[in-house]
Design a protein around this motif. Sequence first.
Motif, PDB file in Angstrom:
ATOM      1  N   VAL A   1      -8.189   6.502  -2.206  1.00  0.00           N
ATOM      2  CA  VAL A   1      -8.977   5.282  -1.874  1.00  0.00           C
ATOM      3  C   VAL A   1      -9.523   4.696  -3.242  1.00  0.00           C
ATOM      4  O   VAL A   1      -9.306   3.517  -3.344  1.00  0.00           O
ATOM      5  CB  VAL A   1      -9.997   5.474  -0.892  1.00  0.00           C
ATOM      6  CG1 VAL A   1     -11.065   4.143  -0.945  1.00  0.00           C
ATOM      7  CG2 VAL A   1      -9.507   5.790   0.574  1.00  0.00           C
TER       8      VAL A   1
ATOM      9  N   LEU B   1       0.315   4.040  -2.707  1.00  0.00           N
ATOM     10  CA  LEU B   1       0.321   5.498  -2.633  1.00  0.00           C
ATOM     11  C   LEU B   1       1.190   6.522  -2.997  1.00  0.00           C
ATOM     12  O   LEU B   1       0.838   7.546  -3.514  1.00  0.00           O
ATOM     13  CB  LEU B   1      -0.212   5.817  -1.052  1.00  0.00           C
ATOM     14  CG  LEU B   1      -1.363   5.113  -0.525  1.00  0.00           C
ATOM     15  CD1 LEU B   1      -1.618   5.355   1.014  1.00  0.00           C
ATOM     16  CD2 LEU B   1      -2.565   5.293  -1.233  1.00  0.00           C
TER      17      LEU B   1
ATOM     18  N   ILE C   1       0.984  -1.141  -0.031  1.00  0.00           N
ATOM     19  CA  ILE C   1       0.102  -0.054   0.103  1.00  0.00           C
ATOM     20  C   ILE C   1       0.852   1.109  -0.125  1.00  0.00           C
ATOM     21  O   ILE C   1       0.584   2.232  -0.486  1.00  0.00           O
ATOM     22  CB  ILE C   1      -1.022   0.250   1.219  1.00  0.00           C
ATOM     23  CG1 ILE C   1      -1.962   1.030   1.156  1.00  0.00           C
ATOM     24  CG2 ILE C   1      -0.469  -0.144   2.303  1.00  0.00           C
ATOM     25  CD1 ILE C   1      -3.024   1.392   1.944  1.00  0.00           C
TER      26      ILE C   1
ATOM     27  N   VAL D   1      -5.607   3.150   4.245  1.00  0.00           N
ATOM     28  CA  VAL D   1      -4.996   4.385   3.376  1.00  0.00           C
ATOM     29  C   VAL D   1      -4.813   5.286   4.505  1.00  0.00           C
ATOM     30  O   VAL D   1      -3.496   6.246   4.490  1.00  0.00           O
ATOM     31  CB  VAL D   1      -6.046   5.133   2.476  1.00  0.00           C
ATOM     32  CG1 VAL D   1      -5.468   6.353   1.846  1.00  0.00           C
ATOM     33  CG2 VAL D   1      -6.131   4.163   1.490  1.00  0.00           C
TER      34      VAL D   1
ATOM     35  N   SER E   1      -6.246   3.411  -5.434  1.00  0.00           N
ATOM     36  CA  SER E   1      -5.687   2.352  -4.738  1.00  0.00           C
ATOM     37  C   SER E   1      -6.455   0.960  -4.472  1.00  0.00           C
ATOM     38  O   SER E   1      -5.688  -0.052  -4.653  1.00  0.00           O
ATOM     39  CB  SER E   1      -4.855   2.664  -3.480  1.00  0.00           C
ATOM     40  OG  SER E   1      -5.734   2.956  -2.531  1.00  0.00           O
TER      41      SER E   1
END
Length: 401
Positions: free
Chosen positions: A364, A349, A345, A374, A367
């Motif tokens: 959000v 990001l 993640i 997040v 991804s």
Amino acid sequence: GCCVIGSVTTLEEWLCLTARNSTDMLSAKRHEGEKRLVNETGYWLGFSLVPEIGPKRFALLHRAFGSASAAWGAAEHELRKAGLEPAPLRSLLQWRERIDLEAEWRKVEQANARLITLAHDEYPPLLKVLPDAPPVLYVRGTLRPDDDRALAIVGTRKASTYGRDAARLFACDLARQGITIISGLAQGIDAAAHRGALEAGGRTMAVLGCGIDLVYPHEHKELAAQIASRGALISEFPIGAKPEARNFPRRNRVISGMALGVLVVEAPDHSGALITASTAAEQGREVFAVPGNIFNAASSGTNRLIQDGAKPVLSANDILDELQIAYRNLHVQRTTAQIAPTTEIETDLLKFLSLEPMHIDELVRLSGFPINMVTSTLTLLELKGLARSVGPMQYSLEVTR
């Protein structure tokens, strides 16, 4: 064929043995020559000489075999298994039998050039990130880390006095501010841009549409020598390659790919400079244009670029602000790349964040992760100095100075 076992008893056997030994010696000599090549670079050179093996197919082979040398020596069935299509496979099998890597390496040395591959740190970083970046660049001169603060200046070969003066002025003023000027060594706008950078004592680079051992046009031989001494001549084309028309669209993508932006000074409709501008936009680079006389056909393409969204500029200061933003963005991207994200993640990001604020709902959506994940990850990225909160639910990359 014949087979000699034990002593040689006939003239026929002796001739056969002599021929075989000669072939073995030539083969051994060739292999020994290839071993003397500098690491992997010679095999990258070999692939650059094979028709139908462009950047994407070379990347395919390099991933499949782990190195250029392994791919060069791979058997036919291995190459087919790696995903190489029939036509490029035949081309590779034929050409690697013909190519003498040691001889090709000597040609590069005799041209006072060197090879820089995608595997080298010296490879231009802005160009390296493009999916069609040339695997090999032939270079005469020097490449420096600060050359990524670069602007490409292009335009028509049949430039007016206004166009040449504008190109020279912009190049001179930008070079004084530490911007490297990139162009294509052509007559008209290109030559004026190179000369403006040289007059300012700055750096300039020329990307060629022919082999690095040739100067085109011929009357720019002295200019090319000055550029090599204060910057670099660069080509993706092999030694001896002629300046054929089909080479220049490929050359243009390298010109724009090495720069933060492209300035079109003067260009008629259907000009090659407009292709460079279009390529720059596709590459995510800034596009600038100098407004021209509406009654002059040489400016019709430039004025149309402005209509289509290119940024009109009247002085170097109009460009500098935009380039500084693009350069800071590049610097941030490099900084984040040096810190290995610890989770998937975090990687995602950082890929979506930029210097422009982005709402957390958009992150959000892009991804695909839940909002609580997040939010917590953004907090960790803030602690690492990689992201920052710039307003309610708004985040951007952190600017590292």
